[in-house]
Design an enzyme around this catalytic site. Structure first.
Site, short mmCIF file in Angstrom:
data_model
loop_
_atom_site.label_atom_id
_atom_site.label_comp_id
_atom_site.label_asym_id
_atom_site.label_seq_id
_atom_site.Cartn_x
_atom_site.Cartn_y
_atom_site.Cartn_z
N VAL A 137 0.40 -1.27 -0.04
CA VAL A 137 -0.04 0.49 -0.43
C VAL A 137 0.85 1.27 0.53
O VAL A 137 0.57 2.07 -0.80
CB VAL A 137 -1.04 0.26 1.40
CG1 VAL A 137 -1.98 1.87 1.18
CG2 VAL A 137 -1.96 -0.91 1.15
N GLU A 172 -7.13 2.34 1.91
CA GLU A 172 -7.10 1.80 0.68
C GLU A 172 -7.55 0.95 0.00
O GLU A 172 -7.64 0.81 1.00
CB GLU A 172 -5.83 1.72 -0.22
CG GLU A 172 -4.98 2.89 -0.18
CD GLU A 172 -5.10 4.09 -1.46
OE1 GLU A 172 -6.30 2.79 -2.25
OE2 GLU A 172 -4.88 4.60 -1.91
N LYS A 196 -13.77 0.50 5.06
CA LYS A 196 -12.28 -0.53 4.44
C LYS A 196 -12.92 -1.93 5.44
O LYS A 196 -13.02 -2.92 4.57
CB LYS A 196 -11.52 -0.24 5.41
CG LYS A 196 -10.59 -1.33 5.24
CD LYS A 196 -10.46 -0.95 3.91
CE LYS A 196 -9.07 -2.38 3.22
NZ LYS A 196 -7.91 -2.23 2.33
N THR A 212 -4.98 -0.35 7.29
CA THR A 212 -6.82 -0.84 7.66
C THR A 212 -6.86 -0.63 9.44
O THR A 212 -5.24 -2.22 10.03
CB THR A 212 -7.06 -2.65 7.64
OG1 THR A 212 -6.97 -1.91 5.75
CG2 THR A 212 -7.92 -2.87 7.44
N ASN A 266 -14.25 -4.79 2.47
CA ASN A 266 -13.32 -6.44 2.35
C ASN A 266 -14.26 -7.52 3.05
O ASN A 266 -14.81 -9.20 2.59
CB ASN A 266 -12.15 -6.56 3.73
CG ASN A 266 -11.13 -5.83 2.65
OD1 ASN A 266 -11.35 -5.53 1.25
ND2 ASN A 266 -9.76 -5.54 2.55
N LEU A 282 -6.68 -1.23 -2.23
CA LEU A 282 -5.60 -1.67 -3.54
C LEU A 282 -5.74 -3.20 -3.75
O LEU A 282 -6.00 -3.79 -2.85
CB LEU A 282 -4.38 -1.48 -3.99
CG LEU A 282 -4.36 0.27 -3.64
CD1 LEU A 282 -2.87 0.60 -3.02
CD2 LEU A 282 -5.28 0.68 -4.39
N CYS A 309 -5.33 -9.79 4.43
CA CYS A 309 -6.46 -9.03 3.97
C CYS A 309 -7.11 -9.84 4.45
O CYS A 309 -8.23 -9.34 5.44
CB CYS A 309 -6.73 -8.18 3.07
SG CYS A 309 -4.86 -6.96 2.79
#
Ligand code: UGA
Length: 454
Positions: free
Chosen positions: A11, A154, A214, A121, A218, A156, A270
Site C-alpha cells: 500500500v 485504500e 474498509k 486498515t 473486505n 488496492l 487482508c
C-alpha cells in the site's frame, strides 16, 4: 505537495510511487534498512505489476527519496501517509505497534502544523486513539501544535494495485474538518483531473465511518466467497456441477461475477486478518458477529475439505507419495504466500511424509525461504518438472499459464494422471473423458463417480 509515506509495503509503495508520478514530492520511510537500501538503488522489494516503471520514472523525475531515518522523514513534509502493517495479534485483534511507532516518530520530531492520513486498515476509533496519543507526546514535550488526523482507506488488490490506485471506484476521506478534507482532496487532485471523465466519487464521512467502510468492504467480499464455497459443497452432494449452474447465477446484476468463484478457500494478508479483527472488535463491544464467524469457519472448512480429499484419495497413506503442486501464491499475479491454502497443503503433505514438487510463476523464491528446512520439499523451475513421477497434481492458484493443460505431458510424466483442481480452472468432463482422474470444487463429479460405482 510534499508528503512522507510511512511503510514501504504494497500500500505504501504503490501510493508513494503513484503520487510521485503525479508530481508530488515524496519521501518513503521504513524501519527496514535493507528494504530502503534496495529502493535507493532503484530495486523493488515487492512484486507488483507496473510498479517498477513508476519507480524508475519517479527516480528520474527526482520526485521520490527513501530513508530509514525517522527524523529525516518527519522533517521532510507536514503531510504524512501512514501505510504500515497492522497484522493480527494472537487473539485476532489488530497489532497497532507499527502504527504507534510511526506516529510517535512524527510527534517527537514535528514542530509545525501537520496532517496525518491513515491508510492502513485500522480498528474503528483508531484515528481518535492516535489523536490522544499525539496530544500526550506534545504535553510531555511542552508544545502545542495544531494537527488533523484523517482516515483515507485504500482499496488496492495485490497484483492490480497500481491499476486500482489510478482507477479508484471511490476515494474515502474520513474527517470532520473542512480544511483537512480540502487538503487530502488536493493530494488526489492530479488523479481526479487525469480521470475526470470517469467521475470518481470523493466521499466524505467521519473518521470512524471511514475506518468501518474498509472493513465492511473486505468482509462483504469474503462473505461472498464463503457463500459460494458453501453452495459448492451443497452442489457437490446434490450432484450438480457448480460450473454449469454459475452462469445462471451471476447473470443477475445484483449478484455479478466478481468474487463469485468457488475455490479451496481464500487467503492473503487482508481477508483472514480483517475478519479476525472485526470479530474481535465487535465481541469486545458485546456483540456476537454470527455471520462473520460463519464466514471464517466456512473458509477454514473449505481448506480442510480440499486437503482432506487429497488425503482420502490415498487412504491417508501419504508416505513417499510424490505430489506436484502448481501455484503457491494466495492468488495469481503476486508472489505473496501469506495465508495461502498451498502453505496448509504443503505442511500437511510434508508432515505425512509425502514428497512435494512445487512450482509457482512468482512465488518460488518465497517458497524456498519458507520450506527450505524440509528435505522432501523441492521447488521446480517449470510446471512440467513438478510432474516427474508424481502420484497427484494439485492446482492451488489460478495462474493463466496453468490454463492450458497438455494431457500427453501429464500422462507421460506422472505415475498416474490424477488432478485435484482447487480453483476450478479446467472443465471436468474434458479431463475425465481423456482418462484423467479429476476432482474439482463443487462439480458433483466425485459423488457422481461414487454413485456409478455403487
Ligand atoms: C483484498 C480486496 O479485494 C481489496 O479490495 C482490498 O483493498 C485488499 O484486500 C486490502 O484490504 O488491502 P487481496 O487480498 O489483494 O485484496 O485479494 P483478492 O483479489 O480480494 O483475493 C483474496 C482471496 O480470495 C484470494 O485468495 C483469492 O484466491 C480468493 N478469491 C477471490 C476466491 O476464492 N474467489 C473469488 O471469486 C475471488
Amino acid at each position: 505537495m510534499e508528503i512522507a509515506v510511512y511503510g514501504a509495503g504494497y500500500v505504501g509503495l504503490v501510493s508513494a510511487l503513484c503520487f510521485a508520478n503525479f508530481g508530488h514530492n515524496v519521501i518513503v520511510y521504513d524501519v527496514n534498512a535493507e528494504k530502503i537500501n534496495h529502493l535507493k538503488e532503484g530495486r523493488l522489494t515487492i512484486v507488483e505489476k507496473d510498479l517498477d516503471l513508476l519507480l524508475q520514472n519517479a527516480i528520474k523525475l527526482k520526485s521520490v527519496t527513501f530513508t530509514n531515518n525517522s527524523k529525516e522523514a518527519a522533517s521532510f513534509a507536514n503531510m504524512y501517509l501512514i501505510c504500515v502493517g497492522t497484522p493480527s495479534n494472537y487473539n485476532g485483534s489488530a497489532d497497532l505497534s507499527f502504527l504507534y511507532s510511526a506516529v510517535e516518530n512524527i510527534a517527537l520530531h514535528i514542530n509545525e502544523p501537520f496532517s496525518l492520513i491513515i491508510k492502513s486498515t485500522v480498528p474503528v476509533g483508531t484515528c481518535y486513539l492516535m489523536e490522544q496519543y499525539i496530544q500526550k507526546i506534545f504535553l510531555n514535550r511542552g508544545v502545542q501544535i495544531p494537527f488533523d488526523i484523517i482516515s483515507c482507506p485504500e482499496f488496492l488488490a495485490q497484483g492490480e494495485a497500481v491499476y486500482d490506485f489510478i482507477h479508484p471506484e471511490r476515494i474515502i476521506i474520513g474527517t470532520d474538518n473542512d480544511l483537512a478534507f480540502e487538503k487530502v482532496k488536493a493530494l488526489y487532485d492530479p488523479l481526479l483531473r487525469l480521470q475526470m471523465d470517469k467521475g470518481i466519487s470523493v466521499i466524505r464521512m467521519s473518521p470512524r465511518a471511514a475506518e468501518l467502510v474498509k472493513y465492511a468492504s473486505n468482509l462483504f467480499l469474503a462473505t461472498k466467497i464463503s457463500f459460494m464455497n458453501e453452495i459448492s459443497r451443497i452442489a457437490e452432494i446434490m450432484e450438480v456441477d457448480i460450473t454449469e449452474m454459475l452462469p445462471g447465477f451471476i447473470a443477475d446484476k445484483r449478484i455479478g461475477p466478481a468474487m463469485s468463484h468457488p475455490g479451496c478457500g481464500f487467503g492473503g494478508s487482508c481477508f483472514p486478518k480483517d475478519l479476525k479483527s472485526m470479530i474481535n472488535q465487535a465481541s469486545a463491544l458485546g456483540y456476537h458477529p454470527a455471520l462473520l464467524e460463519a464466514v471464517q469457519e466456512v473458509n477454514i472448512q473449505q481448506k480442510t475439505y480440499f486437503i482432506g480429499k487429497i488425503f482420502e484419495f490415498f487412504n491417508q497413506q501419504l508416505k513417499n507419495k510424490v505430489i506436484a503442486i502448481w501455484g503457491m501464491s494466495f492468488k495469481p499475479n503476486t508472489d505473496d504466500m501469506r495465508e495461502s491454502v498451498s502453505c496448509n497443503l504443503i505442511e500437511a503433505l510434508l508432515n505425512a511424509g509425502a514428497i512435494v514438487q512445487a512450482y509457482d510463476p512468482m512465488a518460488n523464491y518465497n517458497a524456498r525461504q519458507k520450506f527450505h528446512h524440509h528435505s522432501n520439499f523441492k521447488v521446480c523451475d517449470s510446471k512440467e518438472k513438478t510432474l516427474d513421477k508424481a502420484d497427484l497434481l494439485a492446482v492451488m492458484t489460478g495462474w493463466s499459464e496453468f490454463l492450458n493443460l497438455d494431457i500427453a505431458v501429464i500422462k507421460g510424466a506422472m505415475q498416474q494422471p490424477v488432478i485435484f483442481d482447487g480453483r476450478n480452472i479446467y472443465k471436468s468432463h474434458d479431463l475425465i473423458s481423456q482418462g484423467i482422474s479429476y476432482f474439482s470444487i463443487g462439480t458433483g463429479i466425485n459423488s457422481l463417480e461414487r454413485r456409478l460405482q455403487n
